[in-house]
Design a protein around this motif. Structure first.
Motif, PDB file in Angstrom:
ATOM      1  N   ILE A  17      50.558  42.071  48.498  1.00 52.72           N
ATOM      2  CA  ILE A  17      50.440  41.827  47.054  1.00 52.72           C
ATOM      3  C   ILE A  17      49.306  40.839  46.797  1.00 52.72           C
ATOM      4  O   ILE A  17      48.488  41.032  45.894  1.00 52.72           O
ATOM      5  CB  ILE A  17      51.771  41.329  46.449  1.00 52.72           C
ATOM      6  N   GLY A  18      49.218  39.798  47.600  1.00 52.35           N
ATOM      7  CA  GLY A  18      48.134  38.825  47.470  1.00 52.35           C
ATOM      8  C   GLY A  18      46.767  39.464  47.672  1.00 52.35           C
ATOM      9  O   GLY A  18      45.836  39.236  46.899  1.00 52.35           O
ATOM     10  N   PHE A  19      46.669  40.297  48.709  1.00 48.22           N
ATOM     11  CA  PHE A  19      45.400  40.961  48.996  1.00 48.22           C
ATOM     12  C   PHE A  19      44.977  41.877  47.854  1.00 48.22           C
ATOM     13  O   PHE A  19      43.856  41.785  47.350  1.00 48.22           O
ATOM     14  CB  PHE A  19      45.503  41.770  50.302  1.00 48.22           C
ATOM     15  N   TYR A  20      45.874  42.779  47.437  1.00 51.22           N
ATOM     16  CA  TYR A  20      45.500  43.752  46.404  1.00 51.22           C
ATOM     17  C   TYR A  20      45.343  43.100  45.028  1.00 51.22           C
ATOM     18  O   TYR A  20      44.518  43.550  44.228  1.00 51.22           O
ATOM     19  CB  TYR A  20      46.482  44.925  46.373  1.00 51.22           C
ATOM     20  N   SER A  26      43.958  41.390  39.483  1.00 51.84           N
ATOM     21  CA  SER A  26      45.083  41.648  38.596  1.00 51.84           C
ATOM     22  C   SER A  26      46.393  41.523  39.365  1.00 51.84           C
ATOM     23  O   SER A  26      46.474  41.952  40.525  1.00 51.84           O
ATOM     24  CB  SER A  26      44.960  43.061  38.026  1.00 51.84           C
ATOM     25  N   ALA A  27      47.398  40.966  38.717  1.00 50.11           N
ATOM     26  CA  ALA A  27      48.737  40.931  39.298  1.00 50.11           C
ATOM     27  C   ALA A  27      49.358  42.320  39.178  1.00 50.11           C
ATOM     28  O   ALA A  27      48.935  43.130  38.342  1.00 50.11           O
ATOM     29  CB  ALA A  27      49.599  39.912  38.561  1.00 50.11           C
ATOM     30  N   PRO A  28      50.370  42.631  39.986  1.00 50.23           N
ATOM     31  CA  PRO A  28      51.022  43.933  39.874  1.00 50.23           C
ATOM     32  C   PRO A  28      51.641  44.148  38.484  1.00 50.23           C
ATOM     33  O   PRO A  28      52.129  43.207  37.867  1.00 50.23           O
ATOM     34  CB  PRO A  28      52.127  43.888  40.936  1.00 50.23           C
ATOM     35  N   THR A  29      51.630  45.382  38.046  1.00 49.54           N
ATOM     36  CA  THR A  29      52.283  45.772  36.799  1.00 49.54           C
ATOM     37  C   THR A  29      53.792  45.824  36.999  1.00 49.54           C
ATOM     38  O   THR A  29      54.560  45.490  36.103  1.00 49.54           O
ATOM     39  CB  THR A  29      51.785  47.170  36.360  1.00 49.54           C
ATOM     40  N   VAL A  30      54.216  46.272  38.183  1.00 54.52           N
ATOM     41  CA  VAL A  30      55.623  46.353  38.568  1.00 54.52           C
ATOM     42  C   VAL A  30      55.752  45.693  39.927  1.00 54.52           C
ATOM     43  O   VAL A  30      54.951  45.957  40.830  1.00 54.52           O
ATOM     44  CB  VAL A  30      56.100  47.824  38.668  1.00 54.52           C
ATOM     45  N   GLU A  31      56.771  44.854  40.082  1.00 51.69           N
ATOM     46  CA  GLU A  31      57.010  44.221  41.380  1.00 51.69           C
ATOM     47  C   GLU A  31      58.501  44.175  41.651  1.00 51.69           C
ATOM     48  O   GLU A  31      59.271  43.684  40.841  1.00 51.69           O
ATOM     49  CB  GLU A  31      56.414  42.809  41.396  1.00 51.69           C
ATOM     50  N   ARG A  32      58.918  44.735  42.794  1.00 51.90           N
ATOM     51  CA  ARG A  32      60.301  44.733  43.249  1.00 51.90           C
ATOM     52  C   ARG A  32      60.325  44.122  44.652  1.00 51.90           C
ATOM     53  O   ARG A  32      59.288  43.844  45.225  1.00 51.90           O
ATOM     54  CB  ARG A  32      60.851  46.157  43.313  1.00 51.90           C
ATOM     55  N   HIS A  33      61.504  43.971  45.232  1.00 48.70           N
ATOM     56  CA  HIS A  33      61.586  43.342  46.553  1.00 48.70           C
ATOM     57  C   HIS A  33      60.924  44.180  47.653  1.00 48.70           C
ATOM     58  O   HIS A  33      60.533  43.655  48.687  1.00 48.70           O
ATOM     59  CB  HIS A  33      63.044  43.027  46.920  1.00 48.70           C
ATOM     60  N   ASP A  34      60.783  45.501  47.436  1.00 48.24           N
ATOM     61  CA  ASP A  34      60.194  46.365  48.461  1.00 48.24           C
ATOM     62  C   ASP A  34      59.062  47.248  47.934  1.00 48.24           C
ATOM     63  O   ASP A  34      58.665  48.208  48.582  1.00 48.24           O
ATOM     64  CB  ASP A  34      61.272  47.245  49.098  1.00 48.24           C
TER      65      ASP A  34
END
Length: 166
Positions: A17-20, A26-34
């Motif tokens: 997540i940090g890399f992308y 941009s931060a992720p639009t959707v983020e879940r535990h997996d």
């Protein structure tokens, strides 16, 4: 409108997540535990990553469409070319409720064409169909040389275009 979809399996979600996030600014639009997804406009792509133990790299490619007519058009093109594909209607996985078609290209790379109907609170509605070691959500298989199924779910291929998560 069509949007390219790329899904990569990763083994360290926070690091990825940090890399992308840095790569896309941009931060992720959707983020879940997996799972995490970036719905980007520049470039126009739906880029997703999901946690996988031991199986990392390209998971599948796809085309996201905005209308059922566009999705049907893709199915008609595949059907006209006599390419086997599997269809799923109203399936909930990857944080979305969608209609979709799965197909394998000649190299065995899975392609998903889909229309998102709504968001879903969970990444994987069909976890009971998938082996414990995998957190995959209706992800097509890559075939081995003997064209036999491996352990994950949803296998559109020339031997069985029915899929398994319907």
């Amino acid at each position: 409108m069509k949007r390219m979809h790329i899904h990569i399996a990763v083994n360290e979600l926070p690091k990825s997540i940090g890399f992308y996030s840095a790569m896309f600014d941009s931060a992720p639009t959707v983020e879940r535990h997996d799972y995490a997804k970036w719905q980007l406009d520049n470039p126009k792509v739906n880029f997703a990553i999901s946690l996988r133990e031991g199986v990392c790299g390209m998971n599948h490619l796809g085309i996201q469409v905005d209308s059922e007519a566009e999705l049907n058009e893709i199915a008609q093109r595949l059907d006209s070319a006599e390419i086997d594909f599997s269809s799923q209607q109203g399936i909930s996985c990857c944080g979305s409720h969608s209609n979709k078609h799965w197909v394998l290209d000649p190299q065995g790379i899975a392609w998903e064409s889909f229309r998102t109907l709504s968001t879903s609170p969970m990444f994987d509605e069909h976890k009971e169909l998938i082996p414990e070691e995998s957190s995959a959500c209706c992800i097509p298989l890559h075939l081995d040389a003997s064209n036999t199924q491996k352990t994950d779910c949803c296998v559109p291929n020339k031997n069985d275009a029915s899929g398994c998560c319907s």
